[in-house]
Scaffold this motif. Structure first.
Motif, PDB file in Angstrom:
ATOM      1  N   ILE A  81      -4.110   9.818  -8.293  1.00  0.00           N
ATOM      2  CA  ILE A  81      -5.150   9.617  -7.286  1.00  0.00           C
ATOM      3  C   ILE A  81      -5.560   8.150  -7.229  1.00  0.00           C
ATOM      4  N   ALA A  82      -5.627   7.502  -8.391  1.00  0.00           N
ATOM      5  CA  ALA A  82      -5.965   6.076  -8.416  1.00  0.00           C
ATOM      6  C   ALA A  82      -4.919   5.253  -7.669  1.00  0.00           C
ATOM      7  N   LEU A  83      -3.633   5.595  -7.843  1.00  0.00           N
ATOM      8  CA  LEU A  83      -2.583   4.889  -7.123  1.00  0.00           C
ATOM      9  C   LEU A  83      -2.689   5.116  -5.618  1.00  0.00           C
ATOM     10  N   VAL A  84      -2.963   6.366  -5.225  1.00  0.00           N
ATOM     11  CA  VAL A  84      -3.102   6.677  -3.795  1.00  0.00           C
ATOM     12  C   VAL A  84      -4.273   5.904  -3.198  1.00  0.00           C
ATOM     13  N   THR A  85      -5.396   5.884  -3.910  1.00  0.00           N
ATOM     14  CA  THR A  85      -6.575   5.178  -3.398  1.00  0.00           C
ATOM     15  C   THR A  85      -6.320   3.677  -3.306  1.00  0.00           C
ATOM     16  N   ALA A  86      -5.652   3.112  -4.325  1.00  0.00           N
ATOM     17  CA  ALA A  86      -5.312   1.686  -4.266  1.00  0.00           C
ATOM     18  C   ALA A  86      -4.384   1.399  -3.102  1.00  0.00           C
ATOM     19  N   GLY A  87      -3.462   2.317  -2.847  1.00  0.00           N
ATOM     20  CA  GLY A  87      -2.586   2.151  -1.703  1.00  0.00           C
ATOM     21  C   GLY A  87      -3.341   2.125  -0.397  1.00  0.00           C
ATOM     22  N   VAL A  88      -4.373   2.970  -0.304  1.00  0.00           N
ATOM     23  CA  VAL A  88      -5.216   2.994   0.898  1.00  0.00           C
ATOM     24  C   VAL A  88      -5.888   1.645   1.090  1.00  0.00           C
ATOM     25  N   MET A  89      -6.416   1.089   0.014  1.00  0.00           N
ATOM     26  CA  MET A  89      -7.121  -0.181   0.123  1.00  0.00           C
ATOM     27  C   MET A  89      -6.187  -1.296   0.612  1.00  0.00           C
ATOM     28  N   CYS A  90      -4.957  -1.281   0.123  1.00  0.00           N
ATOM     29  CA  CYS A  90      -3.996  -2.310   0.551  1.00  0.00           C
ATOM     30  C   CYS A  90      -3.550  -2.089   1.993  1.00  0.00           C
ATOM     31  N   GLY A 111       0.810  -1.217   0.000  1.00  0.00           N
ATOM     32  CA  GLY A 111       0.000   0.000   0.000  1.00  0.00           C
ATOM     33  C   GLY A 111       0.837   1.258   0.000  1.00  0.00           C
ATOM     34  N   PHE A 112       1.873   1.296   0.816  1.00  0.00           N
ATOM     35  CA  PHE A 112       2.712   2.486   0.872  1.00  0.00           C
ATOM     36  C   PHE A 112       3.550   2.646  -0.386  1.00  0.00           C
ATOM     37  N   ALA A 113       3.915   1.538  -1.036  1.00  0.00           N
ATOM     38  CA  ALA A 113       4.616   1.645  -2.307  1.00  0.00           C
ATOM     39  C   ALA A 113       3.727   2.320  -3.356  1.00  0.00           C
ATOM     40  N   LEU A 114       2.448   1.949  -3.366  1.00  0.00           N
ATOM     41  CA  LEU A 114       1.515   2.592  -4.299  1.00  0.00           C
ATOM     42  C   LEU A 114       1.310   4.066  -3.947  1.00  0.00           C
ATOM     43  N   LEU A 115       1.205   4.357  -2.648  1.00  0.00           N
ATOM     44  CA  LEU A 115       1.076   5.747  -2.214  1.00  0.00           C
ATOM     45  C   LEU A 115       2.259   6.582  -2.683  1.00  0.00           C
ATOM     46  N   LEU A 116       3.465   6.094  -2.470  1.00  0.00           N
ATOM     47  CA  LEU A 116       4.658   6.833  -2.861  1.00  0.00           C
ATOM     48  C   LEU A 116       4.743   6.994  -4.373  1.00  0.00           C
ATOM     49  N   ALA A 117       4.295   5.978  -5.133  1.00  0.00           N
ATOM     50  CA  ALA A 117       4.283   6.102  -6.589  1.00  0.00           C
ATOM     51  C   ALA A 117       3.342   7.215  -7.029  1.00  0.00           C
ATOM     52  N   GLY A 118       2.169   7.284  -6.384  1.00  0.00           N
ATOM     53  CA  GLY A 118       1.236   8.356  -6.706  1.00  0.00           C
ATOM     54  C   GLY A 118       1.791   9.720  -6.365  1.00  0.00           C
ATOM     55  N   LEU A 169      -2.702  12.683 -15.611  1.00  0.00           N
ATOM     56  CA  LEU A 169      -1.682  12.303 -14.639  1.00  0.00           C
ATOM     57  C   LEU A 169      -2.222  12.412 -13.213  1.00  0.00           C
ATOM     58  N   THR A 170      -2.983  13.483 -12.955  1.00  0.00           N
ATOM     59  CA  THR A 170      -3.566  13.658 -11.626  1.00  0.00           C
ATOM     60  C   THR A 170      -4.524  12.519 -11.313  1.00  0.00           C
ATOM     61  N   ILE A 171      -5.376  12.165 -12.275  1.00  0.00           N
ATOM     62  CA  ILE A 171      -6.327  11.072 -12.053  1.00  0.00           C
ATOM     63  C   ILE A 171      -5.589   9.764 -11.812  1.00  0.00           C
ATOM     64  N   GLY A 172      -4.515   9.520 -12.570  1.00  0.00           N
ATOM     65  CA  GLY A 172      -3.737   8.310 -12.371  1.00  0.00           C
ATOM     66  C   GLY A 172      -3.074   8.272 -11.008  1.00  0.00           C
TER      67      GLY A 172
END
Length: 320
Positions: free
Chosen positions: A291-300, A144-151, A286-289
């Motif tokens: 945000i999608a990564l951040v949200t996926a990170g939250v779910m994980c 999850g944090f890896a996805l957050l940092l990518a976003g 890019l912003t939408i992408g």
């Protein structure tokens, strides 16, 4: 030894762990909504006749008028367990935090505010929890944090397509503000303060700080102030300072520091939608992408069992 009268109710035995988690999640989702409204409204405020210091004065005057008398009537002192803890709470969620975040809002759109600042809060909270509370991160949280940092990297490195100069300044201030909020979160968790008590401490001392600074910088000419802006900011800032802080404290108490903070990372999607509706800030792809990564990170990162706190030696059961 009996708990002091201002400590939080010890209701952990009254509810099952599942119900505690459900209640904590409900408080956390309320925080998401309040934070999203606050981000968009403060972004509007700094673009009007009001300065960041004016918004701070409105916020803490109104919030303190509600919280300080309420805390005093309940026998709660307007300080935490000691002055160091009080300073950490006030700096992390009070006037210094608001000044830094509001100043950053001059340089970046609302979608960046929510994503860079609020999206990075769970990462900082988790790192501080590992260092100071010996919380163990498990595989879902690492993912999850890896996805957050990518976003966040997309915002910081690639997404500068909104036509606002100096966005890096806003991003730097948002990251600093996120670290400050993480310090508040960990302090709140370790000290076991009640949500109402913590909100009273933060807002009461923040008002004093703002009044001292305001006396030095002076006030704007009343002929240039739009009182409609003042009234709107009074409502939104009081909602954030009173209800938002209380709800966040309840979420931290019931879910733990890391899982409560990670719920807040859902705010970017909500804030971006509100900014598009009310401010006309159309997000780029890019912003939408991101945000999608951040949200996926939250779910994980918020999956059951994502983090496991270890008991601190000699610590008392938490009841905030």
């Amino acid at each position: 030894m009996n708990a002091p009268p201002w400590s939080a109710p010890a209701d952990s035995g009254r509810y099952s762990p599942l119900r505690q988690a459900a209640i904590g999640t409900a408080w956390g989702l309320l925080v998401v909504l309040i934070w999203a409204v606050w981000v968009v409204s403060t972004r509007v405020g700094v673009k009007t006749s009001l300065r960041p210091i004016d918004i701070m004065l409105v916020r803490y005057l109104c919030a303190s008028a509600v919280l300080v008398p309420l805390c005093l009537r309940r026998g709660m002192p307007l300080n935490a367990t000691n002055w160091r803890v009080t300073a950490q709470l006030v700096a992390g969620a009070g006037a210094p935090f608001l000044f830094i975040s509001a100043t950053g809002m001059k340089y970046a759109p609302a979608s960046h505010i929510a994503s860079v600042m609020i999206g990075s809060m769970p990462f900082f909270v988790a790192m501080l929890a590992v260092l100071t509370m010996r919380e163990r991160l498990r595989r879902p949280q690492y993912v999850g944090f890896a996805l957050l940092l990518a976003g966040l990297a997309i915002f910081g490195i690639f997404d500068s397509s909104d036509g606002i100069q100096g966005q890096w300044r806003g991003h730097a201030l948002f990251l600093l503000a996120a670290l400050m909020w993480a310090i508040y979160t960990i302090t709140l968790r370790k000290q076991g303060l009640g949500a109402l008590h913590a909100a009273g401490v933060v807002n009461g001392w923040s008002l004093l700080l703002v009044l001292i600074v305001y006396a030095g910088v002076g006030h704007p000419s009343f002929s240039t102030v739009q009182w409609r802006d003042v009234g709107y900011q009074a409502f939104v800032q009081t909602l954030s300072a009173v209800v938002g802080l209380y709800a966040y404290g309840e979420s931290v108490r019931r879910l733990g520091a890391s899982r409560a903070a990670v719920l807040g990372a859902l705010t970017p999607a909500v804030a971006t939608m509100l900014a598009f509706i009310f401010l006309g800030e159309r997000p780029s792809m890019l912003t939408i992408g991101a945000i999608a990564l951040v949200t996926a990170g939250v779910m994980c990162a918020s999956q059951k069992g994502a983090a496991q706190p270890r008991p601190l030696p000699g610590s008392r059961p938490l009841s905030a």
